[in-house]
Design a protein around this motif. Structure first.
Motif, mmCIF file in Angstrom:
data_model
loop_
_atom_site.group_PDB
_atom_site.id
_atom_site.type_symbol
_atom_site.label_atom_id
_atom_site.label_comp_id
_atom_site.label_asym_id
_atom_site.label_seq_id
_atom_site.Cartn_x
_atom_site.Cartn_y
_atom_site.Cartn_z
ATOM 1 N N GLU A 368 -22.594 -5.410 41.926
ATOM 2 C CA GLU A 368 -22.033 -4.726 43.044
ATOM 3 C C GLU A 368 -20.452 -5.646 42.959
ATOM 4 O O GLU A 368 -19.481 -4.760 43.137
ATOM 5 C CB GLU A 368 -22.236 -4.165 44.398
ATOM 6 N N ALA A 369 -21.081 -6.804 43.206
ATOM 7 C CA ALA A 369 -20.205 -7.656 43.568
ATOM 8 C C ALA A 369 -18.482 -7.086 42.489
ATOM 9 O O ALA A 369 -17.017 -7.216 42.179
ATOM 10 C CB ALA A 369 -20.018 -8.935 43.711
ATOM 11 N N PHE A 370 -19.209 -7.298 41.299
ATOM 12 C CA PHE A 370 -18.453 -7.320 39.768
ATOM 13 C C PHE A 370 -17.613 -5.328 39.874
ATOM 14 O O PHE A 370 -16.491 -5.264 39.445
ATOM 15 C CB PHE A 370 -19.532 -7.294 38.281
ATOM 16 N N VAL A 371 -18.551 -4.833 40.530
ATOM 17 C CA VAL A 371 -18.199 -3.336 40.152
ATOM 18 C C VAL A 371 -16.775 -2.806 41.072
ATOM 19 O O VAL A 371 -15.841 -2.540 40.531
ATOM 20 C CB VAL A 371 -19.455 -2.680 40.657
ATOM 21 N N LEU A 372 -17.609 -3.745 42.152
ATOM 22 C CA LEU A 372 -16.350 -3.915 42.802
ATOM 23 C C LEU A 372 -14.861 -4.336 42.757
ATOM 24 O O LEU A 372 -13.591 -3.995 42.430
ATOM 25 C CB LEU A 372 -16.619 -4.276 44.172
ATOM 26 N N ALA A 373 -15.141 -6.132 42.030
ATOM 27 C CA ALA A 373 -13.629 -6.669 41.987
ATOM 28 C C ALA A 373 -13.443 -5.814 41.009
ATOM 29 O O ALA A 373 -11.904 -5.464 40.919
ATOM 30 C CB ALA A 373 -14.248 -8.323 40.768
ATOM 31 N N PHE A 374 -13.697 -5.070 40.025
ATOM 32 C CA PHE A 374 -13.237 -4.578 39.015
ATOM 33 C C PHE A 374 -12.387 -2.916 39.534
ATOM 34 O O PHE A 374 -11.052 -2.832 39.256
ATOM 35 C CB PHE A 374 -14.217 -3.936 37.312
ATOM 36 N N GLY A 375 -13.302 -2.244 39.943
ATOM 37 C CA GLY A 375 -12.496 -1.109 40.725
ATOM 38 C C GLY A 375 -11.082 -1.672 41.533
ATOM 39 O O GLY A 375 -10.302 -0.498 41.571
ATOM 40 N N PHE A 376 -11.097 -2.965 42.233
ATOM 41 C CA PHE A 376 -9.901 -2.793 43.552
ATOM 42 C C PHE A 376 -8.718 -3.938 42.010
ATOM 43 O O PHE A 376 -7.455 -3.382 42.213
ATOM 44 C CB PHE A 376 -10.171 -4.949 44.203
ATOM 45 N N SER A 377 -9.352 -4.101 41.497
ATOM 46 C CA SER A 377 -8.313 -4.609 39.550
ATOM 47 C C SER A 377 -7.782 -3.414 39.609
ATOM 48 O O SER A 377 -6.673 -3.390 39.596
ATOM 49 C CB SER A 377 -8.272 -6.010 38.778
ATOM 50 N N PHE A 378 -8.974 -2.129 39.746
ATOM 51 C CA PHE A 378 -7.899 -1.638 38.781
ATOM 52 C C PHE A 378 -6.915 -0.736 39.372
ATOM 53 O O PHE A 378 -5.742 -0.166 39.367
ATOM 54 C CB PHE A 378 -9.056 -0.600 38.067
ATOM 55 N N ILE A 379 -7.594 -0.426 41.307
ATOM 56 C CA ILE A 379 -6.649 0.222 42.410
ATOM 57 C C ILE A 379 -5.173 -0.390 41.836
ATOM 58 O O ILE A 379 -4.218 0.241 41.957
ATOM 59 C CB ILE A 379 -6.933 0.551 43.045
ATOM 60 N N VAL A 380 -5.444 -2.166 41.834
ATOM 61 C CA VAL A 380 -3.690 -2.732 42.139
ATOM 62 C C VAL A 380 -3.348 -2.357 40.906
ATOM 63 O O VAL A 380 -1.384 -1.725 40.972
ATOM 64 C CB VAL A 380 -4.560 -4.027 42.504
ATOM 65 N N GLY A 381 -3.752 -2.541 39.986
ATOM 66 C CA GLY A 381 -2.971 -2.263 38.887
ATOM 67 C C GLY A 381 -2.794 -0.759 38.663
ATOM 68 O O GLY A 381 -1.002 -0.764 38.701
ATOM 69 N N ILE A 382 -2.785 0.181 39.171
ATOM 70 C CA ILE A 382 -2.806 1.310 38.904
ATOM 71 C C ILE A 382 -1.108 2.075 40.030
ATOM 72 O O ILE A 382 -0.434 2.296 39.721
ATOM 73 C CB ILE A 382 -3.594 3.196 39.306
ATOM 74 N N VAL A 383 -1.536 1.579 41.005
ATOM 75 C CA VAL A 383 -0.747 1.628 42.576
ATOM 76 C C VAL A 383 0.403 1.117 41.904
ATOM 77 O O VAL A 383 1.390 1.504 42.244
ATOM 78 C CB VAL A 383 -1.615 1.046 43.260
ATOM 79 N N PHE A 384 0.299 -0.432 42.050
ATOM 80 C CA PHE A 384 1.834 -1.099 42.093
ATOM 81 C C PHE A 384 2.162 -0.594 40.315
ATOM 82 O O PHE A 384 3.441 -1.402 39.810
ATOM 83 C CB PHE A 384 1.497 -2.804 42.557
ATOM 84 N N GLY A 385 2.000 -0.301 39.372
ATOM 85 C CA GLY A 385 2.027 -0.409 38.256
ATOM 86 C C GLY A 385 2.780 1.414 38.419
ATOM 87 O O GLY A 385 3.559 1.403 36.734
ATOM 88 N N VAL A 386 2.977 2.083 38.936
ATOM 89 C CA VAL A 386 3.049 3.038 38.547
ATOM 90 C C VAL A 386 4.649 3.764 38.751
ATOM 91 O O VAL A 386 5.241 4.381 38.250
ATOM 92 C CB VAL A 386 2.344 4.209 39.391
ATOM 93 N N GLN A 387 5.149 2.370 39.922
ATOM 94 C CA GLN A 387 6.394 3.069 40.046
ATOM 95 C C GLN A 387 7.509 2.301 38.792
ATOM 96 O O GLN A 387 7.672 3.091 38.330
ATOM 97 C CB GLN A 387 6.288 2.121 41.166
#
Ligand SMILES: Nc1ncnc2c1ncn2[C@@H]1O[C@H](COP(=O)(O)OP(=O)(O)OP(=O)(O)O)[C@@H](O)[C@H]1O
Ligand SMILES: [Mg+2]
Lengths: 402, 247
Positions: A368-387
C-alpha cells in the motif's frame, strides 16, 4: 507508439540535464521518503498495538487498586480491593471469570550465586484461564497449592534464562526476597505485557502464599482480572463494576474513584496518544515537501518552457500538434516526479531500516505504501506539470522561432 | 494546371495593442507549379518570412485565400495544419534550429516522431546520406560546422519526403562555400522533382533558382524566369577546399 516515443524522449531529456533533474526531484524524494517512513512506522505501531491488545485480551477488564491516572500494575502496598468486591463483581451479568492477584514489582530473586529481579504475582488457579497462559513445562499453581499456602512457584522465560541458563529449573529452590520457593513449572512465553514491559520476567506463586507469607497483605487484593462473555459488553460491565466498587468503598458522589478499570479500548487510546503528535508532524513535513517539490518543479518547468521556446516552435513547425506538446511536457514532469517517487521510496525504506536498527521498533513496509508513493508522485506531476505544459502548448510557432 | 501553391489576394496585417498596424503582406497573388525552384527576394522587412510562413501553414493570412494542392487551407483547424506541415512541408531556417545535446540522427528523426512512420532511424539515416553526412550521424550540433548543421537541418526537412521544401535564408549564416554546398543540395532535390522555395536577399544565391519573385513592402514587384540558373556543384569545384570554416 507515439506516446511511447514521447516517453522515451522525456527520459532522455531528464538525462541531458542531470543537475536540474536532481534539483527538481529533491522535494519529491524527501516528501515520499517521509511518507514511507510514517506509513511503515504507523503500520508497525498498529501491529504492536494489536499484539498488545491480544496480550491484554480483547474481552478483559483489569481492576487496579488506587485511583488516579492509568499506569502500570498496582502493587500490594496500595491494595484496597476486598473479598466482598470480588464476590460482587463475579455476580454481575456477563462476567465469566474474576480472578484476584497480588503484585509486587522488582522483587530480588536469588538462585545459588545468581541474582535477578522480577515481578512476583500471587494468583488463583483460574489466572491461567483468565490470561490463557499456563505452564509450558511442569505444573501451574493448583487449588491445593493455594489451600495449603505452599511455597511453590512457576517462573517466566526471562527469569529462567537469567538464573538457570541451560539447567532444568524444575525442582530447584530459589529465594524470593528472603523466602525459599520450589520451582514447579515454567510459564508459557508471552512477550510484552499490556503496559509494554517484559511479561516473561515474572514469577507466579499461590495467592494465599503471596498474601500471608511474602507480601504481608492478608486483607486486601491488589488487582483483579475480569473476563466478560463478549467484547461488546465491555463498556456496560465496566460501568457496573465501577458502581459496585464505589458502593462497596462508600465513596460519596463528589469523591474520586479509589480504583482504576482498564480495558483494551483504553490501551489503544494510551498508545496512540503518544505516537499521534509525531505522526502529524511527519505528515506535515511530507505534505509540505511534496507541495514545495511540486512548486519547484512547476517553476523549473516554466523556466524550461521559456528556455526551450525555439525547440517548441520547431517541434510545431515539423508537425507537432498542441496536444502533443502538452503531452510531452506533462510527461517530462511525470518522469521527474515518478523517478523522484521511486528514489524517495528507496530512501524511505532505507530510513525505515535504519530506524528499526536504532530504535528497535518494528516497521512494516507494505505494498500500500508503494501504491501511495506512486499515486502521490503521479498527482504532483500532473497538478504542477499541467500549467507549464499548457504554456508550452499555447506558444505560437512563428513567435517562438523568431 | 499543376499549381501546388496558389494564393489569391493574400494580406497579412499585424496589429499591436490594437492601434499600430503593420501591413506585412498586401494583395499577394501567386502560383507555383509542382517541381519549381523559386527564389523569393526582397529587402529586410519586406515580408518574405511572413509569406513563407503562410505558404508553410505555420501562420494564417488575415485576408485572401490560400490553396495548397488545390485545397483551401483557410478552413482547416490548427491540428490539420500541423498534419500538413508534418507530411507535405519541410522547413529550413537561417538559424538551423537544431536541438542542442541531441545528435544529428535524433534531430533528423524529429518530424517522424509526429508521424505514423515506424522505420524512424532508417529514414533519418537515409536523409543524412542524401545531404552527404552519413559519417556524422552521431555528432552533436556543437561538433558540426555551420554548413554541416544546415545540412542536418535540410535532412530533417526532407526526412518525411514532403512535396515542398521551404528555406528562409538558409545561407544567411554561412560562408560562401558552405552556402554553395547547401544550395547544391537544394538543386539536387529540385532535380529529383521537389518543389523548392528559397528566401534570400542575395542575387547570386537567387540565380540558382529557375524563377525569382521580388517583393517590396509586402507587395510583389517582380516575377521573372532565370534563363541560365547557376550550378552550385560546378561553382564549388572552383573554390579551394580550405575556405570551409569549422566551428
Ligand atoms: N509578429 C509580428 N508583429 C508585428 N509585426 C511583425 C510581426 N512579424 C513581422 N512583422 C512585421 O512585418 C514586416 C515583415 O516582416 P518579415 O519578417 O516578413 O520580413 P522579412 O522580409 O522576412 O525581413 P528579413 O529579411 O529581415 O527577415 C516587418 O515590418 C515586420 O516588422
Ligand atoms: Mg525574414
Amino acid at each position: 507508439m507515439k506516446i511511447f516515443r514521447l516517453t522515451t524522449n522525456a527520459f532522455k531529456g531528464l538525462g541531458k540535464n542531470k543537475m536540474r533533474s536532481f534539483l527538481m526531484m529533491v522535494g519529491i524524494i524527501i516528501g515520499i521518503a517521509t511518507l514511507i517512513v510514517i506509513l511503515s512506522v504507523t503500520q508497525g505501531a498498529n501491529k504492536k498495538i494489536m499484539a498488545r491488545i491480544n496480550n491484554f485480551g480483547p474481552n478483559a477488564i483489569m481492576v487496579h487498586s488506587g485511583g488516579g491516572k492509568m499506569r502500570g500494575p498496582s502493587s500490594v502496598s496500595e491494595a484496597n480491593l476486598t473479598q466482598q468486591d470480588l464476590h460482587d463483581i463475579s455476580s454481575i451479568d456477563g462476567v465469566k471469570i474474576v480472578t484476584p492477584f497480588q503484585v509486587k514489582l522488582n522483587m530480588p530473586i536469588k538462585y545459588q550465586s545468581q541474582f535477578t529481579s522480577a515481578t512476583v504475582m500471587g494468583v488463583m488457579p483460574d489466572w491461567a484461564d483468565a490470561w490463557k497462559r499456563g505452564a509450558s513445562k511442569g505444573n501451574f499453581v493448583g487449588t491445593e497449592d493455594v489451600e495449603l499456602l505452599k511455597k511453590v512457584c512457576v517462573i517466566g522465560q526471562t527469569v529462567k534464562k537469567e538464573l538457570f541458563a541451560d539447567i532444568n529449573p524444575i525442582g530447584a529452590k530459589l529465594l524470593i526476597g528472603k523466602v525459599k520457593f520450589k520451582v514447579q513449572g515454567i510459564l508459557q512465553k508471552r512477550g510484552a505485557s499490556p503496559g509494554g514491559s517484559d511479561f516473561d520476567n515474572l514469577i507466579i506463586i499461590p495467592f494465599s502464599t503471596a498474601s500471608r507469607r511474602l507480601m504481608n497483605q492478608p486483607k486486601y487484593i491488589a488487582m483483579m482480572r475480569v473476563i466478560v462473555d463478549d467484547p461488546s459488553h465491555l463498556k456496560v460491565i465496566s460501568r457496573q463494576i465501577g458502581q459496585v466498587l464505589r458502593h462497596n468503598h462508600h465513596l460519596a458522589s463528589q469523591e474520586e474513584d479509589d480504583f482504576r478499570l482498564t480495558s483494551s479500548t483504553q490501551i489503544i487510546k494510551m498508545i496512540k496518544g503518544v505516537s499521534n503528535t509525531l505522526h502529524i508532524f511527519l505528515l506535515l513535513i511530507s505534505g509540505l515537501s511534496l507541495i514545495i517539490g511540486g512548486i519547484v518543479i512547476m517553476n523549473i518547468m516554466l523556466i524550461s518552457v521559456s528556455e526551450r521556446k525555439k525547440e517548441i516552435g520547431l517541434r510545431k513547425a515539423v508537425g507537432a500538434r498542441s496536444k502533443e506538446i502538452l503531452l510531452q511536457f506533462v510527461l517530462e514532469s511525470l518522469v521527474v516526479t515518478l523517478s523522484g517517487g521511486i528514489l524517495g521510496f528507496i530512501v524511505g525504506i532505507l530510513g525505515v531500516k535504519i530506524m528499526e536498527l536504532l530504535t528497535n521498533t518494528p516497521a512494516v513496509v507494505s505494498w500500500e505504501a508503494f501504491v501511495l508513493a506512486f499515486g502521490f508522485s503521479f498527482i504532483v506531476g500532473i497538478v504542477f506539470g499541467v500549467q507549464p505544459a499548457r504554456k508550452a502548448a499555447r506558444l505560437d510557432p512563428v513567435e517562438a522561432l523568431r | 494546371m499543376n499549381n501546388i501553391i496558389q494564393t489569391k489576394a493574400i494580406t497579412k496585417i499585424y496589429s499591436k495593442d490594437g492601434n499600430i498596424t503593420v501591413k506585412a503582406l498586401q494583395d499577394i497573388s501567386l502560383e507555383i507549379e509542382k517541381g519549381e525552384f523559386v527564389a523569393i527576394m526582397g529587402a529586410s522587412g519586406s515580408g518574405k518570412s511572413t509569406l513563407m510562413n503562410i505558404i508553410g501553414c505555420l501562420n494564417r493570412p488575415t485576408g485572401g485565400e490560400y490553396f495548397l494542392e488545390g485545397e483551401n487551407v483557410n478552413n482547416l483547424s490548427d491540428d490539420d495544419l500541423a498534419r500538413i506541415r508534418n507530411s507535405k512541408i519541410g522547413f529550413v531556417f537561417q538559424q538551423f534550429h537544431l536541438l542542442p545535446r541531441t545528435d544529428a540522427l535524433e534531430n533528423v528523426e524529429l518530424p517522424l516522431l509526429y508521424s505514423d512512420r515506424s522505420d524512424i532511424s532508417k529514414l533519418a539515416q537515409k536523409a543524412l546520406e542524401i545531404v552527404g553526412l552519413a559519417d556524422r550521424i552521431h555528432h552533436y550540433p556543437a561538433e558540426l560546422s555551420g554548413g554541416q548543421q544546415q545540412r542536418v537541418a535540410i535532412a530533417r526537412a526532407l526526412v518525411n519526403n514532403p512535396e515542398i521544401i521551404l528555406a528562409d535564408e538558409p545561407t544567411g549564416n554561412l560562408d560562401s562555400r558552405a552556402g554553395l554546398e547547401v544550395i547544391s543540395v537544394f538543386q539536387q532535390l529540385h532535380a529529383e522533382g521537389k518543389t523548392v522555395i528559397l528566401v534570400t536577399h542575395a542575387q547570386e544565391i537567387a540565380e540558382h533558382a529557375d524563377r525569382i519573385i521580388r517583393i517590396k513592402d509586402g507587395k510583389i514587384t517582380g516575377d521573372e524566369r532565370v534563363r541560365n540558373p547557376l550550378n552550385a556543384r560546378e561553382e564549388l569545384q572552383n573554390i579551394p577546399e580550405e575556405t570551409e570554416v569549422t566551428q
